[in-house]
Design a protein around this motif. Sequence first.
Motif, PDB file in Angstrom:
ATOM      1  N   CYS A 199       0.856  -0.726  -0.045  1.00 25.47           N
ATOM      2  CA  CYS A 199      -0.031   0.047  -0.020  1.00 25.47           C
ATOM      3  C   CYS A 199       0.844   1.430   0.205  1.00 25.47           C
ATOM      4  O   CYS A 199       1.033   2.679   0.858  1.00 25.47           O
ATOM      5  CB  CYS A 199      -0.570  -0.315   1.339  1.00 25.47           C
ATOM      6  SG  CYS A 199      -1.863  -0.814   1.706  1.00 25.47           S
ATOM      7  N   SER A 200       1.867   1.239  -0.142  1.00 27.51           N
ATOM      8  CA  SER A 200       2.954   2.235  -0.947  1.00 27.51           C
ATOM      9  C   SER A 200       2.307   3.936  -1.567  1.00 27.51           C
ATOM     10  O   SER A 200       1.560   2.756  -2.990  1.00 27.51           O
ATOM     11  CB  SER A 200       3.879   1.982  -1.085  1.00 27.51           C
ATOM     12  OG  SER A 200       4.314   1.688  -2.823  1.00 27.51           O
ATOM     13  N   LEU A 201       2.478   4.915  -1.722  1.00 23.18           N
ATOM     14  CA  LEU A 201       1.866   5.132  -2.784  1.00 23.18           C
ATOM     15  C   LEU A 201       2.328   5.315  -3.737  1.00 23.18           C
ATOM     16  O   LEU A 201       1.501   4.884  -4.972  1.00 23.18           O
ATOM     17  CB  LEU A 201       2.205   7.169  -2.543  1.00 23.18           C
ATOM     18  CG  LEU A 201       2.112   7.674  -1.362  1.00 23.18           C
ATOM     19  CD1 LEU A 201       2.555   8.724  -1.034  1.00 23.18           C
ATOM     20  CD2 LEU A 201       0.354   7.706  -1.902  1.00 23.18           C
ATOM     21  N   ASP A 202       3.564   5.079  -4.537  1.00 19.09           N
ATOM     22  CA  ASP A 202       4.543   4.448  -5.753  1.00 19.09           C
ATOM     23  C   ASP A 202       3.125   2.852  -5.925  1.00 19.09           C
ATOM     24  O   ASP A 202       3.310   2.789  -7.350  1.00 19.09           O
ATOM     25  CB  ASP A 202       5.497   3.602  -5.505  1.00 19.09           C
ATOM     26  CG  ASP A 202       6.068   5.167  -5.663  1.00 19.09           C
ATOM     27  OD1 ASP A 202       6.591   6.799  -5.791  1.00 19.09           O
ATOM     28  OD2 ASP A 202       7.616   4.560  -5.294  1.00 19.09           O
ATOM     29  N   GLU A 203       3.264   1.986  -5.247  1.00 16.46           N
ATOM     30  CA  GLU A 203       2.676   0.729  -5.512  1.00 16.46           C
ATOM     31  C   GLU A 203       0.664   0.721  -5.563  1.00 16.46           C
ATOM     32  O   GLU A 203       0.565   0.380  -6.849  1.00 16.46           O
ATOM     33  CB  GLU A 203       2.719  -0.359  -4.326  1.00 16.46           C
ATOM     34  CG  GLU A 203       3.728  -0.994  -4.171  1.00 16.46           C
ATOM     35  CD  GLU A 203       4.884  -1.223  -3.171  1.00 16.46           C
ATOM     36  OE1 GLU A 203       5.459  -2.196  -2.943  1.00 16.46           O
ATOM     37  OE2 GLU A 203       3.909  -0.265  -1.827  1.00 16.46           O
ATOM     38  N   LEU A 204       0.265   1.838  -4.880  1.00 17.51           N
ATOM     39  CA  LEU A 204      -1.152   2.244  -5.540  1.00 17.51           C
ATOM     40  C   LEU A 204      -1.032   3.587  -6.326  1.00 17.51           C
ATOM     41  O   LEU A 204      -2.026   2.743  -7.198  1.00 17.51           O
ATOM     42  CB  LEU A 204      -1.640   3.111  -4.222  1.00 17.51           C
ATOM     43  CG  LEU A 204      -2.030   1.787  -2.400  1.00 17.51           C
ATOM     44  CD1 LEU A 204      -2.091   3.340  -1.695  1.00 17.51           C
ATOM     45  CD2 LEU A 204      -3.044   1.506  -3.103  1.00 17.51           C
ATOM     46  N   SER A 205      -0.069   4.115  -6.701  1.00 14.62           N
ATOM     47  CA  SER A 205      -0.560   4.845  -7.746  1.00 14.62           C
ATOM     48  C   SER A 205      -0.227   3.914  -8.969  1.00 14.62           C
ATOM     49  O   SER A 205      -1.031   3.877 -10.397  1.00 14.62           O
ATOM     50  CB  SER A 205       0.721   5.707  -8.023  1.00 14.62           C
ATOM     51  OG  SER A 205       0.782   6.405  -6.950  1.00 14.62           O
ATOM     52  N   GLU A 206       0.471   2.546  -9.287  1.00 17.33           N
ATOM     53  CA  GLU A 206       0.882   2.331 -10.379  1.00 17.33           C
ATOM     54  C   GLU A 206      -0.370   0.700 -10.972  1.00 17.33           C
ATOM     55  O   GLU A 206      -1.091   0.697 -11.659  1.00 17.33           O
ATOM     56  CB  GLU A 206       2.140   0.664 -10.341  1.00 17.33           C
ATOM     57  CG  GLU A 206       2.490  -0.136 -11.459  1.00 17.33           C
ATOM     58  CD  GLU A 206       3.764  -0.909 -10.629  1.00 17.33           C
ATOM     59  OE1 GLU A 206       3.543  -2.145 -11.463  1.00 17.33           O
ATOM     60  OE2 GLU A 206       4.424  -0.528 -10.319  1.00 17.33           O
TER      61      GLU A 206
END
Length: 208
Positions: A199-206
């Motif tokens: 649930c990091s921002l990078d992972e959610l954005s992707e």
Amino acid sequence: MRNISDELLKELEAKGRISVSEAAGRYFFTKLNDTSRKMIEGIVASEALLGMDGDYIVIRKREPYDLETEISAAKFAFIDTETNFNNMRAVEIGIVLSDGPQETGRFSTLLNPVVGVDRETLELTGIREEDIRRAPRFDEAWENIEPLLRGRVIAAHNLPFDRRVIAEELGIAGMRFGGDAPGICTLQFARALLKRGQCSLDELSERF
């Protein structure tokens, strides 16, 4: 380390609590002493889903949200802070303002923590030490930051961390935020909605 592993969350959901001494070696890879306890307490305090109950780490109670206000009608201040790795002093803050879905403004500034910036922070953020030396202190920048937050819902990915950073900087400066600022933690929302997974921002954005 801002986000606690899924393994610890799974154990807490099953047991309800885990002792600090037990968690120290299993999840924080350290022996429990005064220094490591303060480190663990600091990490737990910055986590959206965790809290302390004496000598135990527990799942934090969910904050009540005002569901009568539609998102489309709310005024938001999305915030993010960068901190010194060693002492958690703020070295940068960014704010994006929106009225509902419409972005209405942006503000960002580097911050001079006075105590210097450690090498890990410079390498992680790409911030240059010479830029930090020219940046305003937090108390000097606050007169520009405070009006942006007043009267808005403060949103952040891991909101307890950013709130703690701001509160500690205000405390050091002998200042306080007088505004009534409800908050939304998007990390807490993501974990609740997605149940498991990163649930990091990078992972959610992707993902989205």
